[in-house]
Scaffold this active site. Structure first.
Site, PDB file in Angstrom:
ATOM      1  N   ARG A  64     -22.799 -34.210  33.584  1.00 24.74           N
ATOM      2  CA  ARG A  64     -22.003 -34.468  32.370  1.00 24.74           C
ATOM      3  C   ARG A  64     -21.402 -35.881  32.392  1.00 24.74           C
ATOM      4  O   ARG A  64     -20.249 -36.091  32.003  1.00 24.74           O
ATOM      5  CB  ARG A  64     -20.864 -33.458  32.212  1.00 24.74           C
ATOM      6  CG  ARG A  64     -21.310 -32.043  31.959  1.00 24.74           C
ATOM      7  CD  ARG A  64     -22.052 -31.927  30.630  1.00 24.74           C
ATOM      8  NE  ARG A  64     -22.232 -30.555  30.224  1.00 24.74           N
ATOM      9  CZ  ARG A  64     -23.217 -29.762  30.647  1.00 24.74           C
ATOM     10  NH1 ARG A  64     -24.132 -30.216  31.478  1.00 24.74           N
ATOM     11  NH2 ARG A  64     -23.310 -28.524  30.208  1.00 24.74           N
ATOM     12  N   SER A  96     -18.644 -25.704  26.144  1.00 28.18           N
ATOM     13  CA  SER A  96     -17.774 -25.724  27.327  1.00 28.18           C
ATOM     14  C   SER A  96     -16.631 -26.717  27.103  1.00 28.18           C
ATOM     15  O   SER A  96     -16.889 -27.895  26.893  1.00 28.18           O
ATOM     16  CB  SER A  96     -18.551 -26.167  28.560  1.00 28.18           C
ATOM     17  OG  SER A  96     -19.619 -25.309  28.813  1.00 28.18           O
ATOM     18  N   GLU A 110     -14.114 -31.362  29.386  1.00 24.12           N
ATOM     19  CA  GLU A 110     -15.387 -32.010  29.064  1.00 24.12           C
ATOM     20  C   GLU A 110     -15.291 -32.634  27.672  1.00 24.12           C
ATOM     21  O   GLU A 110     -15.906 -33.657  27.386  1.00 24.12           O
ATOM     22  CB  GLU A 110     -16.517 -30.988  29.109  1.00 24.12           C
ATOM     23  CG  GLU A 110     -17.856 -31.662  28.966  1.00 24.12           C
ATOM     24  CD  GLU A 110     -19.018 -30.731  28.706  1.00 24.12           C
ATOM     25  OE1 GLU A 110     -20.100 -31.256  28.481  1.00 24.12           O
ATOM     26  OE2 GLU A 110     -18.852 -29.505  28.700  1.00 24.12           O
TER      27      GLU A 110
HETATM   28  N1  EPU Z   1     -18.744 -16.817  34.785  1.00 24.21           N
HETATM   29  C1  EPU Z   1     -17.815 -15.805  34.834  1.00 24.21           C
HETATM   30  N2  EPU Z   1     -17.030 -15.619  33.720  1.00 24.21           N
HETATM   31  C2  EPU Z   1     -17.166 -16.379  32.604  1.00 24.21           C
HETATM   32  C3  EPU Z   1     -18.113 -17.420  32.570  1.00 24.21           C
HETATM   33  C4  EPU Z   1     -18.895 -17.613  33.686  1.00 24.21           C
HETATM   34  O1  EPU Z   1     -17.674 -15.102  35.815  1.00 24.21           O
HETATM   35  O2  EPU Z   1     -16.418 -16.155  31.659  1.00 24.21           O
HETATM   36  C5  EPU Z   1     -19.622 -16.993  35.946  1.00 24.21           C
HETATM   37  C6  EPU Z   1     -21.051 -16.551  35.620  1.00 24.21           C
HETATM   38  O3  EPU Z   1     -21.240 -15.191  35.858  1.00 24.21           O
HETATM   39  C7  EPU Z   1     -21.854 -17.417  36.545  1.00 24.21           C
HETATM   40  C8  EPU Z   1     -21.055 -18.694  36.619  1.00 24.21           C
HETATM   41  O4  EPU Z   1     -19.731 -18.390  36.239  1.00 24.21           O
HETATM   42  O5  EPU Z   1     -21.915 -16.839  37.822  1.00 24.21           O
HETATM   43  C9  EPU Z   1     -21.624 -19.793  35.718  1.00 24.21           C
HETATM   44  O6  EPU Z   1     -21.680 -19.346  34.378  1.00 24.21           O
HETATM   45  P1  EPU Z   1     -22.858 -19.764  33.375  1.00 24.21           P
HETATM   46  O7  EPU Z   1     -24.172 -19.597  34.017  1.00 24.21           O
HETATM   47  O8  EPU Z   1     -22.599 -19.076  32.096  1.00 24.21           O
HETATM   48  O9  EPU Z   1     -22.730 -21.337  33.223  1.00 24.21           O
HETATM   49  P2  EPU Z   1     -21.460 -22.273  33.151  1.00 24.21           P
HETATM   50  O10 EPU Z   1     -21.337 -22.990  34.448  1.00 24.21           O
HETATM   51  O11 EPU Z   1     -20.307 -21.473  32.699  1.00 24.21           O
HETATM   52  C10 EPU Z   1     -22.849 -24.327  32.313  1.00 24.21           C
HETATM   53  C11 EPU Z   1     -22.726 -25.374  31.237  1.00 24.21           C
HETATM   54  C12 EPU Z   1     -23.138 -24.809  29.879  1.00 24.21           C
HETATM   55  C13 EPU Z   1     -24.572 -24.311  29.996  1.00 24.21           C
HETATM   56  C14 EPU Z   1     -24.624 -23.246  31.101  1.00 24.21           C
HETATM   57  C15 EPU Z   1     -26.018 -22.739  31.353  1.00 24.21           C
HETATM   58  C16 EPU Z   1     -20.952 -26.857  31.944  1.00 24.21           C
HETATM   59  C17 EPU Z   1     -19.580 -27.338  31.713  1.00 24.21           C
HETATM   60  N3  EPU Z   1     -21.369 -25.853  31.166  1.00 24.21           N
HETATM   61  O12 EPU Z   1     -21.902 -23.292  32.019  1.00 24.21           O
HETATM   62  O13 EPU Z   1     -23.105 -25.863  28.947  1.00 24.21           O
HETATM   63  O14 EPU Z   1     -25.016 -23.754  28.768  1.00 24.21           O
HETATM   64  O15 EPU Z   1     -24.163 -23.809  32.351  1.00 24.21           O
HETATM   65  O16 EPU Z   1     -26.755 -23.730  31.966  1.00 24.21           O
HETATM   66  O17 EPU Z   1     -21.658 -27.379  32.815  1.00 24.21           O
HETATM   67  C18 EPU Z   1     -21.753 -26.946  27.316  1.00 24.21           C
HETATM   68  O18 EPU Z   1     -21.766 -27.936  28.044  1.00 24.21           O
HETATM   69  O19 EPU Z   1     -21.168 -26.950  26.200  1.00 24.21           O
HETATM   70  C19 EPU Z   1     -22.415 -25.731  27.747  1.00 24.21           C
HETATM   71  C20 EPU Z   1     -22.354 -24.592  27.053  1.00 24.21           C
END
Ligand code: EPU
Length: 336
Positions: free
Chosen positions: A163, A235, A332
């Site tokens: 990012r 995010s 972000e």
């Molecule tokens: N998790 C939870 N609770 C939640 C959300 C997440 O326990 O409410 C856990 C999930 O179970 C998982 C981990 O946290 O084990 C990561 O969650 P997820 O795979 O949903 O991805 P993220 O890290 O929350 C990032 C990006 C997203 C992107 C997803 C999928 C960032 C800041 N966000 O989210 O990007 O879609 O991975 O690749 O890096 C964005 O930038 O706007 C965005 C949506």
């Protein structure tokens, strides 16, 4: 061609849907347009607002906003194995992904359904499901506001990180991105390793471009609120990159805590969504704002929120995570 607006209502131009105004907004298409906008000098305050998907206005904007509206997608060359494609800054990112998938070109299918425009993609190096735009972007074309010259930056000089890019740092407030060039592949190269992607792709019959795109769209639809229905900017926070020792301390207490490799030496990336969730904030609502109930990284405008209300909630979420885990989570979204 330029379209100029004064005292413009920003509500339809920011995905949070907050109601603020800007003194002046110019939609531009060409470099000539930019030259004429800056012909009388550089205004004291200006910035680019592309799709308005990564910005939170907490007050009226007393300056000039620039919005790219140019729409071209053009193949520059094709060597049989890969193609180089030039995309104007004003193209909707997901229209570009659909264009590539429709032509059997690999490289950005995991980035399906990310709201925003192509010109914004390199700025925060948009990423999802194990892929980042910076991997496909070969060059970025930009207008230099100080000199009035056009510049082209190769990927090696874009400073792409998680990012992150040079456009958020050294070049911030100095350039306007006008186009990007991407390298896409005719050769299949599926990336299915992240989360539910492989399962969703298999359920659709295997790793074709169309199936990957459909799977990613379905996963996003299930977790992320549609800004047209409920204001949000995806995010709101970045996943924090912490020293290994911090992660180990937390892992001892919370063995199920997700950890990801980081490009930074001696560090790992934690999941801010998980931290917010475990801090008890997922689904929290107050006034006109809340933490999304299916993805805790996303703050939502439940209707009629001001930018300040969203910001206050963000500060409360950061404090909760700090108190509970001793970890700082940074925003972000750009706060104006
Ligand atoms: N998790 C939870 N609770 C939640 C959300 C997440 O326990 O409410 C856990 C999930 O179970 C998982 C981990 O946290 O084990 C990561 O969650 P997820 O795979 O949903 O991805 P993220 O890290 O929350 C990032 C990006 C997203 C992107 C997803 C999928 C960032 C800041 N966000 O989210 O990007 O879609 O991975 O690749 O890096 C964005 O930038 O706007 C965005 C949506």
């Amino acid at each position: 061609m330029i379209r100029e607006f004064h005292a413009v209502d920003l509500q339809p131009r920011n995905s949070f849907g907050v109601r603020q105004r800007a003194d002046r907004l110019v939609e531009f298409e060409t470099v000539g347009d930019l030259r004429s906008v800056f012909a009388d000098g550089v205004p004291e305050r200006w910035m680019v607002i592309s799709g308005g998907n990564n910005v939170l206005f907490t007050q009226d904007y007393a300056g000039l906003l620039l919005t790219p509206v140019s729409q071209g997608i053009r193949v520059l060359h094709d060597d049989g194995a890969s193609v180089c494609v030039r995309v104007d800054a004003g193209v909707e990112w997901d229209d570009l992904v659909a264009w590539a998938v429709g032509r059997d070109l690999w490289g950005i299918e995991n980035l399906s359904a990310i709201p925003g425009k192509a010109g914004a993609a390199p700025v925060q190096n948009i990423g999802a499901y194990g892929c980042e735009a910076g991997r496909a972007i070969e060059r970025v074309e930009m207008y230099c506001v100080e000199s009035g010259a056009m510049l082209t930056l190769d990927r090696a000089h874009c400073g792409f990180g998680y990012r992150d890019s040079v456009f958020k740092r050294e070049l911030k407030g100095r350039i306007v991105i006008t186009a990007i060039e991407l390298r896409l592949s005719h050769v299949p190269q599926p990336h299915l390793g992240y989360g539910d992607v492989e399962r969703e792709v298999e359920a659709r019959g295997g790793a074709t471009l169309r199936n990957i795109r459909d799977a990613v769209c379905a996963i996003r639809r299930a977790k992320l609120p549609d800004p047209a229905v409920m204001g949000n900017a995806g995010s709101f926070f970045k996943n924090p990159v912490v020293e290994l020792s911090v992660a180990e301390r937390l892992r001892a207490e919370y063995p199920d805590m997700p950890c990801y490799p980081s490009q930074k030496e001696g560090c790992v990336k934690l999941a801010a969504g998980w931290l917010i969730d475990r801090a008890g904030m997922k689904g929290f609502r107050t006034g006109h704002v809340g933490v999304h109930d299916r993805q805790a990284l996303v703050l939502v405008n439940t209707g009629g929120a001001t930018g300040l209300e969203v910001l206050e909630l963000a500060r409360a979420v950061q404090a909760k995570v700090r108190d509970r885990f001793g970890v700082e989570i940074d925003t972000e979204v750009n706060i104006c």
